[in-house]
Enzyme design. Structure first.
Site, short mmCIF file in Angstrom:
data_model
loop_
_atom_site.label_atom_id
_atom_site.label_comp_id
_atom_site.label_asym_id
_atom_site.label_seq_id
_atom_site.Cartn_x
_atom_site.Cartn_y
_atom_site.Cartn_z
N HIS A 366 -1.75 12.29 -9.84
CA HIS A 366 -1.10 11.07 -9.33
C HIS A 366 -1.32 9.85 -10.21
O HIS A 366 -0.95 8.74 -9.81
CB HIS A 366 -1.61 10.73 -7.93
CG HIS A 366 -1.30 11.74 -6.88
ND1 HIS A 366 -0.19 11.66 -6.07
CD2 HIS A 366 -1.94 12.87 -6.52
CE1 HIS A 366 -0.18 12.69 -5.24
NE2 HIS A 366 -1.22 13.44 -5.50
N LYS A 557 2.12 -3.09 -1.02
CA LYS A 557 1.44 -2.00 -1.73
C LYS A 557 0.02 -2.46 -1.97
O LYS A 557 -0.30 -3.63 -1.77
CB LYS A 557 2.12 -1.70 -3.07
CG LYS A 557 2.39 -2.97 -3.89
CD LYS A 557 3.18 -2.70 -5.17
CE LYS A 557 4.66 -2.55 -4.95
NZ LYS A 557 5.15 -1.18 -4.95
N ARG A 558 -0.85 -1.54 -2.39
CA ARG A 558 -2.21 -1.96 -2.72
C ARG A 558 -2.17 -3.05 -3.79
O ARG A 558 -1.25 -3.09 -4.62
CB ARG A 558 -3.03 -0.76 -3.23
CG ARG A 558 -3.47 0.15 -2.11
CD ARG A 558 -4.36 -0.57 -1.12
NE ARG A 558 -5.66 -0.84 -1.67
CZ ARG A 558 -6.76 -0.13 -1.41
NH1 ARG A 558 -6.72 0.87 -0.57
NH2 ARG A 558 -7.91 -0.45 -1.98
N LYS A 563 0.30 -3.25 -10.66
CA LYS A 563 1.46 -3.42 -9.76
C LYS A 563 2.03 -4.83 -9.86
O LYS A 563 3.12 -5.11 -9.38
CB LYS A 563 1.05 -3.10 -8.33
CG LYS A 563 0.62 -1.64 -8.14
CD LYS A 563 0.17 -1.38 -6.71
CE LYS A 563 -0.42 0.01 -6.51
NZ LYS A 563 0.62 1.06 -6.37
N THR A 665 6.25 5.16 -3.59
CA THR A 665 7.00 5.75 -2.47
C THR A 665 7.52 4.64 -1.56
O THR A 665 8.52 4.84 -0.87
CB THR A 665 6.13 6.74 -1.66
OG1 THR A 665 4.84 6.14 -1.45
CG2 THR A 665 5.96 8.04 -2.39
N LYS A 669 11.21 3.96 0.58
CA LYS A 669 11.34 3.54 1.99
C LYS A 669 12.21 2.29 2.10
O LYS A 669 13.06 2.19 2.99
CB LYS A 669 9.95 3.27 2.58
CG LYS A 669 9.07 4.51 2.65
CD LYS A 669 7.59 4.19 2.88
CE LYS A 669 6.75 5.42 2.55
NZ LYS A 669 5.30 5.13 2.45
C1 26Q Z 1 -11.42 8.21 -6.57
C2 26Q Z 1 -12.79 8.31 -6.77
C3 26Q Z 1 -13.68 7.62 -5.97
C4 26Q Z 1 -13.18 6.86 -4.93
C5 26Q Z 1 -11.82 6.77 -4.72
C6 26Q Z 1 -10.94 7.44 -5.54
C7 26Q Z 1 -9.47 7.33 -5.33
C8 26Q Z 1 -8.93 7.20 -4.06
C9 26Q Z 1 -7.58 7.08 -3.86
C10 26Q Z 1 -8.61 7.34 -6.40
C11 26Q Z 1 -7.23 7.23 -6.20
C12 26Q Z 1 -6.71 7.09 -4.92
C13 26Q Z 1 -5.29 6.95 -4.64
C14 26Q Z 1 -4.34 7.00 -5.55
C15 26Q Z 1 -2.92 6.81 -5.21
O1 26Q Z 1 -2.59 6.44 -4.09
N1 26Q Z 1 -2.02 7.05 -6.15
C16 26Q Z 1 -0.59 6.89 -5.87
O2 26Q Z 1 -0.08 8.13 -5.44
C17 26Q Z 1 1.26 8.00 -5.00
C18 26Q Z 1 1.70 9.33 -4.47
O3 26Q Z 1 1.92 10.23 -5.50
C19 26Q Z 1 2.16 7.51 -6.11
O4 26Q Z 1 3.43 7.27 -5.57
C20 26Q Z 1 1.61 6.22 -6.72
O5 26Q Z 1 2.37 5.86 -7.84
C21 26Q Z 1 0.15 6.42 -7.10
O6 26Q Z 1 -0.39 5.20 -7.56
#
Ligand code: 26Q
Length: 823
Positions: A366, A557-558, A563, A665, A669
């Site tokens: 991702h 979004k976050r 972003k 995503t 929406k």
């Molecule tokens: C990793 C290690 C330690 C703590 C937290 C994490 C962690 C947690 C969540 C790393 C990444 C995430 C989330 C990532 C994320 O949401 N990525 C998004 O995924 C979507 C679905 O595929 C994409 O549409 C987005 O572009 C992408 O940013």
């Protein structure tokens, strides 16, 4: 009896059945009655009566899957961002109207009581919500599937805004219980941690490894039924809660160490306490690794238990029955865990174990952001999972021999492909482990997958040209159109029939009405009503009054530099400045709405939230602006708030630096609900533009290649600063106390980040082109009919982005699953 009378009677009776059930639960489950019950009690009673239908479907589905011994996909994800379930379950069961009616007759408003439900916020953002959309589609398509994850006691923090700043508060979604989940103590698993590995020599001279754990933890599963649209298949999301193991601490306990034993209990129960709130950054915290192992191991053991019920000790059919999809590398430790079970428990030889394992796992990437690629210190893995580190080394050793075959004598390539990164501290690269241990690897949008092949894993692509592939993300139209935008949904159903939630490509039939003035009016009237609703919500949440006739421009979004919420902010400041310099400056009134949580440790992201709020405060109260611009930061952005904002949006901000957003995503929406995108050629925006057509989207900014070229020649932000007086003025403004009275320089960190050290997100390089795109938006909104046509065509052409299509792609390319229709 005529058909319609019969249908009417059926619907009458089903309404009455629901009514009776709600009252029964009010009396018998909640110990209250119609006169005393508050909204919370009505909500609970309604959940309980809906759950009766859900559980009936669940029982039938499980029976059917068991008897057919079907191949199933197991979606391993550290996050499932489910949001609320009442409306979703009612829609998917086809009970929404009847329940609405039943409650009305009881003097209760369904919309009101749905507000009682806390969001299940067991995820950070896109990745977690994707998992939730995927399990909806899996059930809808009658595919045998289980979602596996963590039963966090506290989901993503609740965000408050105090004096413009983000404050994190604990999320307590289960304080009053969760009516949708079922506890399954009969399926508890135990997992081991810490300790040491003993090497033994068997009679035949065979080496046997025995892991003597230092701690044992119980995993208690909670099942959340996942109702497919149409209500036939009801799959399960199984979430693990950690508990202290009952018999582990006897030694300590007997030695009089009651207090120490309690300490261990606390440690065990900490594992599933909180969701880590840092997305896109690798934290390297021990507890996070333990969380990942905990849910991966519990889930694998659960799968194996079920497999053995049908196949005993015969492992030959395992990979034919089981496919495990790893949602990013977060559950990648499952790979050495399956190897450990096959080698040390089942006593298979390495090659057999590896053959099974690599036919079982598939991995979704991702992100390309280097800081988001997971790495764990080898020493940490050794301490927590000593046997797994040995196995990882062995996997790597054998893989290096393969690399030697392809690139003889090339140490550079070996260094790059090795699971182990050498250096001051040896690190285990979870991405490399995942590619090596899986039979398929996919990115989440065309451009992203191409970059995964070209930049992230080019050598792996050369070694296994079939392994790397693309599956473009999608969203469930049941939640993201039917349930959240009921008025538009009814209009669509009137025009094209009501089976579009299952066949989203049918929306394309709306295209033929895009020029029809009457339809345009109907479409935009609904948009306006949704904006009126959101305006009420905004007033209630922030005290800010906004005009529903203004353009509603939404960025949700976050919060992350890539972003580029700060690009949006700089443009807002530029507009404000133009208005101040020229009171006759012509622009359509516009409301800029933001929703975003920042990782608690991400200083600059929090500074950007503060800046948005301070700029908002100033502009919203400046009479000279004459309500041409309003800026609103809605606190505590989450799924249920998204469901209110998206139907009311005119403009969708998708403005990441090209090459940085894997897919996005929210972009899908918003467009599905008739918002026009202002976006870069990044992630799924590219495919959205292909679908809606260049004339129905506002594309701006550097392309991936141009960003790359700019990097090559050296990005010089000061050039833009000195050459564009508007950029200079706006950045300098941040250093004054104009937006932060009495606190000069409180916003200076943002200016610094854009100028000093060569901003990797190249905000200033895209400013001019962004600003030009925004002028086009402003102009376009002036032509009501042309705008309506574009909005309609956005909705009409989003069929590709149903998560049903994504799931069908996974089925064809990766999972090779068959439907199992439940009678
Ligand atoms: C990793 C290690 C330690 C703590 C937290 C994490 C962690 C947690 C969540 C790393 C990444 C995430 C989330 C990532 C994320 O949401 N990525 C998004 O995924 C979507 C679905 O595929 C994409 O549409 C987005 O572009 C992408 O940013």
């Amino acid at each position: 009896m005529s058909r319609t009378t019969k249908e009417k009677n059926v619907s009458m009776s089903s309404k009455n059945v629901i009514k009776e059930a709600i009252v029964r639960h009010l009396h018998c489950s909640l110990g209250t009655d119609e006169n005393k019950a508050n909204n919370h009690a009505w909500w609970k009673a309604t959940c309980a009566s809906v759950q009766e239908h859900v559980l009936e479907g669940l029982r039938k589905t499980q029976k059917s899957h068991y008897f057919n011994d079907t191949r199933a996909v197991h979606y391993f994800s550290a996050e499932f961002l489910m949001g609320r379930l009442m409306s979703n379950n009612l829609h998917n069961l086809g009970l929404f109207e009847h329940t609405d009616q039943a409650l009305k007759e009881l003097g209760v408003n369904l919309t009101d009581i749905m507000e009682e439900e806390p969001d299940m916020a067991l995820g950070n953002g896109g990745l977690g919500r994707l998992a939730a959309c995927f399990i909806d589609s899996l059930a809808t398509l009658d595919l045998p599937a289980v979602g596996y994850g963590l039963h966090y006691e506290h989901g993503l923090f609740r965000q408050e805004i105090k004096n413009g700043e983000q404050i994190e508060r604990p999320d307590s979604w289960r304080d009053y219980g969760n009516p949708w989940e079922i506890c399954r103590p009969e399926s508890i698993q135990e997992i081991s941690l810490f300790g040491y590995v003993e090497t033994k020599y068997g009679e035949n001279g065979k080496i046997q490894k025995e892991w003597h754990p230092g701690m044992i933890v119980k995993g208690l599963p909670w099942d959340i039924p996942v109702v497919g649209y149409g209500g036939k298949t009801v799959n399960v999301l199984r979430l693990w809660q950690s508990q202290a193991s009952r018999y582990f601490n006897w030694d300590v306990f007997n030695a009089g160490g009651y207090v120490d034993a309690q300490k261990e209990n606390v440690q065990a129960e900490t594992i599933s306490k909180v969701l880590y709130p840092n997305d896109e950054t690798e934290a390297g915290k021990e507890l996070r690794l333990i969380q990942q192992y905990f849910f991966s191991s519990c889930s694998l053991k659960d799968i194996i238990r079920r497999y053995k019920r049908a196949h005993g000790d015969d492992w030959s059919a395992f990979s034919a029955q089981v496919v495990i999809q790893l949602n990013d590398t977060h559950p990648a430790i499952a790979i050495p865990e399956l190897m450990r079970i096959l080698l040390d428990r089942a006593e298979l030889d390495w090659d057999s174990a590896w053959a099974i394992s690599t036919k079982t796992f598939a991995y979704t990437n991702h992100t390309l952001l280097p800081e988001a690629l997971e790495k764990w210190p080898a020493r940490m893995i050794e301490k927590i999972l000593p046997r797994h580190l040995e196995i990882i080394y062995e996997i790597n050793h054998r893989f290096m021999a393969q690399v030697e075959q392809v690139w003889p004598g090339d140490d550079k390539v070996k260094q790059k492909l090795s699971i182990i990164e050498e250096g001051d501290e040896k690190m285990v690269r979870m991405g490399n482990l995942s590619v090596i241990g899986s039979f398929a690897v996919n990115g989440v949008a065309e451009i992203h997958s191409a970059l995964v092949k070209k930049n992230l894993f080019p050598e792996f692509d050369k070694m296994w040209p079939e392994k790397l592939t693309n599956v473009t993300n999608g969203i469930t139209p049941r939640r993201w159109l039917k349930a959240c935008n009921p008025k538009l949904s009814s209009l669509i159903s009137e025009k094209i029939g009501d089976d579009w939630p299952l066949h989203l490509e049918k929306l394309n039939e709306l295209s033929q009405h895009a020029d029809n003035l009457k339809f345009q009016k109907q479409f935009m009237k609904i948009k306006h009503e949704n904006k009126v609703d959101l305006a009420k919500e905004v007033l209630a949440l922030t005290g800010i009054k906004i005009n529903p006739k203004a353009i509603f421009d939404v960025q949700i979004k976050r919060l992350h530099e890539y972003k580029r919420q700060h690009l949006n902010l700089l443009h807002i400041m530029a507009l404000y400045r133009r208005l101040l310099e020229n009171p006759d400056y012509q622009m359509q009134p516009r409301v800029f709405l933001f929703g975003a949580k920042a990782a608690p440790g991400y200083k600059l992201a929090k500074d950007i939230i503060y800046a948005i709020n301070q700029v908002a405060e100033k502009i919203n109260n400046d009479k000279r602006v004459n309500d041409k611009i309003k800026v609103v930061f809605l606190p505590n952005y989450r799924v249920s708030l998204a469901e209110k904002m998206i139907p009311a949006a005119d403009v969708s901000e998708q403005i990441s630096t090209a090459g940085k957003e894997a897919s996005g995503t929210g972009n899908m929406k918003l467009s599905l609900n008739g918002a026009l995108t202002v976006g870069t050629l990044d992630g799924a925006n590219i495919e959205i533009a292909e679908e809606v057509g260049d004339e129905n989207i506002f594309i701006f900014g550097l392309t991936v290649d141009e960003v790359h070229q700019l990097d090559e020649k050296g990005y010089k932000p000061f050039d833009y600063y000195y050459q564009n007086s508007e950029i200079k003025a706006v950045l300098d403004w941040l250093e004054t106390d104009y937006f932060t009275p009495g606190k000069p320089g409180a916003l200076a960190s943002i200016k610094r980040s854009l100028l000093e050290g060569g901003d990797p997100y190249k905000v200033l390089a895209d400013f001019e082109s962004y600003s030009a795109a925004q002028s086009l938006v402003d102009k376009a909104y002036g032509d009501k009919s042309a705008w309506a046509k574009m909005a309609i065509l956005n909705t009409a052409r989003m069929g590709k982005f149903t998560s049903d299509r994504s799931i069908q792609d996974y089925v064809q390319k990766i999972w090779k699953l068959d439907k199992c229709v439940v009678e």
